[in-house]
Every structure is written in structure tokens, then in C-alpha cells.
Design a protein around this motif. Structure first.
Motif, short mmCIF file in Angstrom:
data_model
loop_
_atom_site.label_atom_id
_atom_site.label_comp_id
_atom_site.label_asym_id
_atom_site.label_seq_id
_atom_site.Cartn_x
_atom_site.Cartn_y
_atom_site.Cartn_z
N THR A 1 26.66 -2.68 -75.97
CA THR A 1 27.81 -1.88 -76.39
C THR A 1 29.05 -2.44 -75.71
O THR A 1 29.12 -2.50 -74.48
N TYR A 2 29.96 -2.93 -76.54
CA TYR A 2 31.24 -3.45 -76.05
C TYR A 2 32.34 -2.60 -76.68
O TYR A 2 32.42 -2.50 -77.92
N MET A 3 33.19 -2.03 -75.86
CA MET A 3 34.30 -1.20 -76.35
C MET A 3 33.83 -0.17 -77.38
O MET A 3 34.44 0.04 -78.43
N GLY A 4 32.70 0.45 -77.06
CA GLY A 4 32.21 1.54 -77.89
C GLY A 4 31.60 1.12 -79.22
O GLY A 4 31.49 1.94 -80.15
N GLY B 1 28.60 5.68 -71.84
CA GLY B 1 29.26 4.44 -72.26
C GLY B 1 29.50 4.33 -73.76
O GLY B 1 29.78 3.25 -74.27
N HIS C 1 21.87 -9.20 -70.15
CA HIS C 1 21.25 -7.88 -69.88
C HIS C 1 20.54 -7.34 -71.13
O HIS C 1 19.38 -6.93 -71.05
N THR C 2 21.21 -7.37 -72.24
CA THR C 2 20.59 -6.87 -73.48
C THR C 2 19.44 -7.78 -73.90
O THR C 2 18.48 -7.32 -74.53
N SER D 1 23.28 -10.89 -76.97
CA SER D 1 23.52 -10.52 -75.57
C SER D 1 24.55 -11.49 -75.02
O SER D 1 24.34 -12.70 -75.04
N GLY D 2 25.66 -10.95 -74.51
CA GLY D 2 26.70 -11.82 -73.98
C GLY D 2 26.35 -12.42 -72.64
O GLY D 2 26.61 -13.59 -72.36
N TYR D 3 25.73 -11.60 -71.78
CA TYR D 3 25.54 -12.00 -70.38
C TYR D 3 24.09 -11.87 -69.90
O TYR D 3 23.83 -11.95 -68.70
N ASN E 1 22.42 -1.55 -74.96
CA ASN E 1 22.49 -1.50 -73.50
C ASN E 1 23.97 -1.54 -73.11
O ASN E 1 24.76 -2.24 -73.75
N SER E 2 24.33 -0.77 -72.08
CA SER E 2 25.71 -0.90 -71.59
C SER E 2 25.75 -0.52 -70.11
O SER E 2 24.74 -0.11 -69.53
N SER F 1 27.60 1.86 -68.46
CA SER F 1 27.69 3.27 -68.08
C SER F 1 26.47 4.03 -68.59
O SER F 1 25.82 3.61 -69.55
C1 FMN Z 1 34.08 -6.70 -73.75
C2 FMN Z 1 33.20 -5.69 -73.05
C3 FMN Z 1 33.27 -4.36 -73.42
C4 FMN Z 1 32.43 -3.43 -72.81
N1 FMN Z 1 32.47 -2.12 -73.24
C5 FMN Z 1 31.60 -1.23 -72.70
C6 FMN Z 1 31.53 0.11 -73.21
O1 FMN Z 1 32.19 0.48 -74.17
N2 FMN Z 1 30.70 0.98 -72.58
C7 FMN Z 1 29.94 0.62 -71.49
O2 FMN Z 1 29.22 1.45 -70.95
N3 FMN Z 1 29.94 -0.67 -71.04
C8 FMN Z 1 30.73 -1.59 -71.64
N4 FMN Z 1 30.71 -2.89 -71.21
C9 FMN Z 1 29.70 -3.32 -70.23
C10 FMN Z 1 28.50 -3.96 -70.93
O3 FMN Z 1 28.00 -3.13 -71.96
C11 FMN Z 1 27.38 -4.26 -69.94
O4 FMN Z 1 27.88 -5.15 -68.95
C12 FMN Z 1 26.18 -4.83 -70.59
O5 FMN Z 1 25.10 -4.84 -69.67
C13 FMN Z 1 26.41 -6.24 -71.09
O6 FMN Z 1 25.26 -6.68 -71.80
P1 FMN Z 1 25.00 -8.23 -72.05
O7 FMN Z 1 24.75 -8.86 -70.69
O8 FMN Z 1 23.80 -8.26 -72.91
O9 FMN Z 1 26.23 -8.77 -72.70
C14 FMN Z 1 31.54 -3.84 -71.78
C15 FMN Z 1 31.51 -5.19 -71.41
C16 FMN Z 1 32.31 -6.11 -72.02
C17 FMN Z 1 32.22 -7.56 -71.63
#
Ligand code: FMN
Length: 191
Positions: free
Chosen positions: A65-68, A106, A14-15, A10-12, A100-101, A103
Motif C-alpha cells: 500500500t503506497y499512499m492509500g 495505513g 517487504h511485500t 514489491s518496491g523494497y 502490506n504497509s 502502519s
Molecule cells: C511511496 C510510498 C507510499 C507509502 N504509503 C503508505 C501508506 O499509505 N500507508 C502505510 O501504512 N504505509 C505506506 N508506505 C510504507 C510501505 O507500505 C511499507 O514500507 C511497505 O512495507 C513497503 O513494501 P515493499 O517493501 O514491498 O515496497 C509507503 C511507502 C512508500 C515508499
């Protein structure tokens, strides 16, 4: 006791909340021992994690999900798993996944599909949510499985939400019930 490992990034934050809900659900099942393994910001696991994974009866994969797709940190872990892959050391373990993402859609399914491919490369046995979607006119956003994941558990955290605000409550309950389903299956078949 059936051993279940949840390996996630999880980067931030949420996941991480979704992972905690999966853990809570899995741990609620009698006969299941659940170990969370957190992939850090550098894509690394704690030193003993690989032994935990080797001993696990079931492994649940999780990533935002980051960039799909899965985060690069998760992919670093997946690439490192080529070591047990060489020996097919995870063959026949149960596998499942969540993402988790921001959208509603997403492109989350791409991430789940990647987890399935990873599990199949390891010769694992994939288990989905086994949940019906909440998709009637009467359905509301916080119903269980409103996002309608069948291949894996999916959650949405609105882009401006803090980890306290997202994933949304219904998606966290979905994650709990998903964790319980995977654990119950592992206990029934491997315990
Ligand atoms: C580099 C990056 C790419 C992302 N790509 C998508 C994506 O493809 N689809 C989407 O719905 N959200 C996307 N997001 C939003 C994240 O999925 C969303 O903020 C998520 O809650 C982050 O989870 P985390 O806090 O566990 O990192 C992206 C965010 C980042 C930072």
C-alpha cells in the motif's frame, strides 16, 4: 491440477516476503500448482506471464500500500489487463488479494478494495480470508489475523524494518493460511 498465479509487486522487498508466504501456503495444498509472477520496477511482467494468467484457475493480486492504494507498478499491470478484459478472458476465475504497509491500518483496505474492483471488472469470483480476527484481551500481535483482514490478507512491516524483520511473523503466518485457503477453494471448485 488447479493452476494458481500470484501476481504481485514489491518496491523494497517487504511485500515480496508476504507473497512468498502466500505462495508457500497455496503450494501446500494437494492438487494446486502455483506460479509467482513478479511485476518489476518498471511495472512489467515476464513475457510468458500473460499466458500463465490466461491458463490460471485462480489469480491472487498483491501490492504494497503506497499512499492509500496499490503501487503504480501494480496499476500499470492492472491497466494492461484491459486486453484480457475486452474478451472477458478471466471471467469466472477465482480472485483474491493481499497487501502490506508500514502502519497497522495505513489505509490497506483501500488497496484490497481496489483489487476487488479490478476482479469484478474482469467478472472474477472474489474469495476473502475466511479468518476470524484475533481481537480479544488475550490476543497478541503475532496471532494469526491480528490485523483482522476479511476481504484480503493484510500485513504490517514497521517503517524501519528490513524485509528480514517485516512483515511480522504472525502476518506471514496469516499470509500462509490465506494462500492455503485460496488454493483449497480453487482445487475444490476448479480442479
Ligand atoms: C511511496 C510510498 C507510499 C507509502 N504509503 C503508505 C501508506 O499509505 N500507508 C502505510 O501504512 N504505509 C505506506 N508506505 C510504507 C510501505 O507500505 C511499507 O514500507 C511497505 O512495507 C513497503 O513494501 P515493499 O517493501 O514491498 O515496497 C509507503 C511507502 C512508500 C515508499
Amino acid at each position: 491440477m488447479a493452476q494458481i498465479a500470484i501476481v504481485s509487486h514489491s518496491g523494497y522487498g517487504h511485500t515480496a516476503r508476504q507473497a512468498a508466504a502466500v505462495q508457500e501456503g497455496a503450494a501446500s495444498v494437494e492438487g494446486a500448482t502455483v506460479t509467482p509472477l513478479v511485476i518489476d520496477a518498471e511495472g512489467n511482467l515476464p513475457d510468458t506471464a500473460w499466458e500463465t494468467l490466461a491458463a490460471a484457475d485462480g489469480i491472487i493480486f498483491g501490492s504494497p500500500t503506497y499512499m492509500g492504494g496499490a503501487s503504480w507498478q501494480f496499476k500499470k499491470f492492472a491497466d494492461a489487463s484491459s486486453r484480457p478484459w475486452f474478451a472477458q478472458a478471466w471471467k469466472d476465475k477465482v480472485a483474491a488479494g493481499f497487501t502490506n504497509s508500514a502502519s497497522i491500518n495505513g489505509d490497506k483496505h483501500s488497496t484490497i478494495h481496489y483489487f476487488i474492483t479490478l476482479a469484478m471488472q474482469h467478472g472474477m469470483v472474489w474469495i476473502g480470508t475466511g479468518m476470524m480476527p484475533a481481537n480479544t484481551k488475550a490476543a497478541t500481535r503475532n496471532d494469526v489475523n491480528y490485523l483482522a483482514g476479511s476481504a484480503g490478507a493484510i500485513a504490517q512491516s514497521p517503517s524501519d524494518s528490513t524485509p528480514d524483520e517485516g512483515p511480522l511473523p504472525g502476518d506471514l503466518e496469516t499470509a500462509r493460511q490465506f494462500g492455503a485457503r485460496v488454493a483449497a477453494y480453487v482445487v475444490k471448485t476448479r480442479g
